[in-house]
Design a protein around this motif. Structure first.
Motif, PDB file in Angstrom:
ATOM      1  N   VAL A  48      35.255  46.871  48.182  1.00  0.00           N
ATOM      2  CA  VAL A  48      33.925  46.341  48.502  1.00  0.00           C
ATOM      3  C   VAL A  48      32.928  46.697  47.407  1.00  0.00           C
ATOM      4  O   VAL A  48      32.118  45.859  46.985  1.00  0.00           O
ATOM      5  N   MET A  49      33.008  47.928  46.899  1.00  0.00           N
ATOM      6  CA  MET A  49      32.088  48.342  45.837  1.00  0.00           C
ATOM      7  C   MET A  49      32.293  47.525  44.562  1.00  0.00           C
ATOM      8  O   MET A  49      31.321  47.083  43.936  1.00  0.00           O
ATOM      9  N   VAL A  50      33.539  47.295  44.195  1.00  0.00           N
ATOM     10  CA  VAL A  50      33.820  46.501  42.992  1.00  0.00           C
ATOM     11  C   VAL A  50      33.414  45.045  43.220  1.00  0.00           C
ATOM     12  O   VAL A  50      32.877  44.398  42.319  1.00  0.00           O
ATOM     13  N   LEU A  51      33.636  44.529  44.422  1.00  0.00           N
ATOM     14  CA  LEU A  51      33.232  43.159  44.719  1.00  0.00           C
ATOM     15  C   LEU A  51      31.715  43.002  44.617  1.00  0.00           C
ATOM     16  O   LEU A  51      31.229  42.019  44.056  1.00  0.00           O
ATOM     17  N   LEU A  52      30.974  43.957  45.141  1.00  0.00           N
ATOM     18  CA  LEU A  52      29.515  43.898  45.036  1.00  0.00           C
ATOM     19  C   LEU A  52      29.060  43.944  43.583  1.00  0.00           C
ATOM     20  O   LEU A  52      28.101  43.261  43.204  1.00  0.00           O
ATOM     21  N   ALA A  53      29.769  44.721  42.765  1.00  0.00           N
ATOM     22  CA  ALA A  53      29.429  44.786  41.343  1.00  0.00           C
ATOM     23  C   ALA A  53      29.757  43.477  40.635  1.00  0.00           C
ATOM     24  O   ALA A  53      29.114  43.123  39.649  1.00  0.00           O
ATOM     25  N   SER A  54      30.775  42.747  41.125  1.00  0.00           N
ATOM     26  CA  SER A  54      31.156  41.501  40.460  1.00  0.00           C
ATOM     27  C   SER A  54      30.335  40.299  40.881  1.00  0.00           C
ATOM     28  O   SER A  54      30.482  39.237  40.305  1.00  0.00           O
ATOM     29  N   LEU A  55      29.489  40.445  41.890  1.00  0.00           N
ATOM     30  CA  LEU A  55      28.702  39.306  42.360  1.00  0.00           C
ATOM     31  C   LEU A  55      27.781  38.741  41.282  1.00  0.00           C
ATOM     32  O   LEU A  55      27.441  37.565  41.319  1.00  0.00           O
ATOM     33  N   ALA A  56      27.420  39.553  40.328  1.00  0.00           N
ATOM     34  CA  ALA A  56      26.520  39.095  39.262  1.00  0.00           C
ATOM     35  C   ALA A  56      27.228  38.217  38.237  1.00  0.00           C
ATOM     36  O   ALA A  56      26.565  37.550  37.444  1.00  0.00           O
ATOM     37  N   HIS A  57      28.554  38.212  38.249  1.00  0.00           N
ATOM     38  CA  HIS A  57      29.325  37.452  37.257  1.00  0.00           C
ATOM     39  C   HIS A  57      30.221  36.431  37.959  1.00  0.00           C
ATOM     40  O   HIS A  57      31.275  36.790  38.488  1.00  0.00           O
ATOM     41  N   PRO A  58      29.829  35.160  37.981  1.00  0.00           N
ATOM     42  CA  PRO A  58      30.618  34.141  38.687  1.00  0.00           C
ATOM     43  C   PRO A  58      32.056  34.016  38.178  1.00  0.00           C
ATOM     44  O   PRO A  58      32.980  33.819  38.965  1.00  0.00           O
ATOM     45  N   PHE A  59      32.267  34.149  36.869  1.00  0.00           N
ATOM     46  CA  PHE A  59      33.621  34.056  36.334  1.00  0.00           C
ATOM     47  C   PHE A  59      34.483  35.200  36.854  1.00  0.00           C
ATOM     48  O   PHE A  59      35.668  35.024  37.140  1.00  0.00           O
ATOM     49  N   SER A  60      33.883  36.354  37.014  1.00  0.00           N
ATOM     50  CA  SER A  60      34.596  37.507  37.543  1.00  0.00           C
ATOM     51  C   SER A  60      35.058  37.233  38.976  1.00  0.00           C
ATOM     52  O   SER A  60      36.157  37.635  39.365  1.00  0.00           O
ATOM     53  N   LEU A  61      34.236  36.557  39.751  1.00  0.00           N
ATOM     54  CA  LEU A  61      34.621  36.225  41.132  1.00  0.00           C
ATOM     55  C   LEU A  61      35.851  35.321  41.170  1.00  0.00           C
ATOM     56  O   LEU A  61      36.686  35.432  42.064  1.00  0.00           O
ATOM     57  N   LEU A  62      35.950  34.438  40.189  1.00  0.00           N
ATOM     58  CA  LEU A  62      37.109  33.553  40.100  1.00  0.00           C
ATOM     59  C   LEU A  62      38.385  34.363  39.870  1.00  0.00           C
ATOM     60  O   LEU A  62      39.407  34.146  40.533  1.00  0.00           O
ATOM     61  N   LEU A  63      38.321  35.312  38.933  1.00  0.00           N
ATOM     62  CA  LEU A  63      39.493  36.149  38.679  1.00  0.00           C
ATOM     63  C   LEU A  63      39.737  37.137  39.823  1.00  0.00           C
ATOM     64  O   LEU A  63      40.884  37.500  40.089  1.00  0.00           O
ATOM     65  N   ASP A  64      38.672  37.551  40.511  1.00  0.00           N
ATOM     66  CA  ASP A  64      38.851  38.383  41.706  1.00  0.00           C
ATOM     67  C   ASP A  64      39.644  37.616  42.758  1.00  0.00           C
ATOM     68  O   ASP A  64      40.561  38.156  43.374  1.00  0.00           O
ATOM     69  N   ALA A  65      39.288  36.350  42.963  1.00  0.00           N
ATOM     70  CA  ALA A  65      39.990  35.510  43.941  1.00  0.00           C
ATOM     71  C   ALA A  65      41.449  35.311  43.532  1.00  0.00           C
ATOM     72  O   ALA A  65      42.350  35.351  44.382  1.00  0.00           O
ATOM     73  N   ALA A  66      41.688  35.116  42.237  1.00  0.00           N
ATOM     74  CA  ALA A  66      43.068  34.973  41.758  1.00  0.00           C
ATOM     75  C   ALA A  66      43.855  36.263  42.012  1.00  0.00           C
ATOM     76  O   ALA A  66      45.030  36.221  42.403  1.00  0.00           O
ATOM     77  N   GLY A  67      43.213  37.414  41.803  1.00  0.00           N
ATOM     78  CA  GLY A  67      43.857  38.695  42.081  1.00  0.00           C
ATOM     79  C   GLY A  67      44.183  38.861  43.550  1.00  0.00           C
ATOM     80  O   GLY A  67      45.252  39.360  43.912  1.00  0.00           O
ATOM     81  N   VAL A  68      43.268  38.411  44.424  1.00  0.00           N
ATOM     82  CA  VAL A  68      43.504  38.489  45.871  1.00  0.00           C
ATOM     83  C   VAL A  68      44.696  37.620  46.252  1.00  0.00           C
ATOM     84  O   VAL A  68      45.577  38.047  47.009  1.00  0.00           O
ATOM     85  N   ILE A  69      44.756  36.420  45.709  1.00  0.00           N
ATOM     86  CA  ILE A  69      45.873  35.514  46.018  1.00  0.00           C
ATOM     87  C   ILE A  69      47.194  36.100  45.529  1.00  0.00           C
ATOM     88  O   ILE A  69      48.194  36.104  46.260  1.00  0.00           O
ATOM     89  N   ALA A  70      47.212  36.616  44.300  1.00  0.00           N
ATOM     90  CA  ALA A  70      48.439  37.222  43.771  1.00  0.00           C
ATOM     91  C   ALA A  70      48.823  38.447  44.605  1.00  0.00           C
ATOM     92  O   ALA A  70      50.015  38.674  44.872  1.00  0.00           O
TER      93      ALA A  70
END
Length: 170
Positions: A48-70
């Protein structure tokens, strides 16, 4: 002389993490409900802490989602291949060694890559803004979310199956 310490400390920490992870990946591990719950809470909180930190970077959210799927895919494979055994010392479970090895390899390769990057940046003379852009890597966050998702789902499933097996035995 101080340069050796900047390399040695991370190498020792990574070596210790690697040793613990490998020792827990090989063979049957004791089913300990509290340990599983603690790990799930820890991974969830850090995620949750890393996700909150990534909210400022939309591209990061895309790779976060890819990581969740993998992570979901790897967790499903690990769940399908997990074995439980009732022994004299209690309930034990074993993860699939190849799936655990893949997760461990991804984690370690990303850490080593980041350490090499930090070491080369430390040697160069860049401005603080350039350094900050180097440290906020969306790929690292994506690999991290693969780990978080994998372990949350996997430990949750081990917890669920272990609880069922204990209730049947009672």
């Amino acid at each position: 002389m101080p340069d050796i310490y900047t390399v040695l400390l991370p190498v020792l920490i990574i070596g210790f993490i690697l040793y613990r992870r490998i020792s827990r990946s090989i063979g049957f591990q004791p089913y300990k409900k509290r340990r599983l719950i603690f790990r799930m809470c820890l991974f969830g909180l850090i995620g949750v802490m890393v996700l909150l930190a990534s909210l400022a970077h939309p591209f990061s959210l895309l790779l976060d989602a890819a990581g969740v799927i993998a992570g979901l895919v790897l967790a499903k494979l690990a769940i399908d291949h997990t074995k439980f055994e009732e022994r004299t010392g209690g309930l034990f479970f074993r993860t699939h060694i190849w799936i655990e090895s893949i997760v461990l390899f991804l984690f370690l390769s990303r850490i080593v890559t980041r350490l090499v990057m930090i070491y080369t940046i430390e040697k160069s003379s860049q401005s603080p803004e350039q350094l900050q852009s180097q440290f906020s890597s969306p790929l690292t966050a994506g690999v991290f979310f693969l780990l978080v998702t994998f372990y949350l789902i996997y430990y949750g499933n081990v917890l669920r199956k272990g609880t069922r097996m204990r209730q049947k035995a009672a």
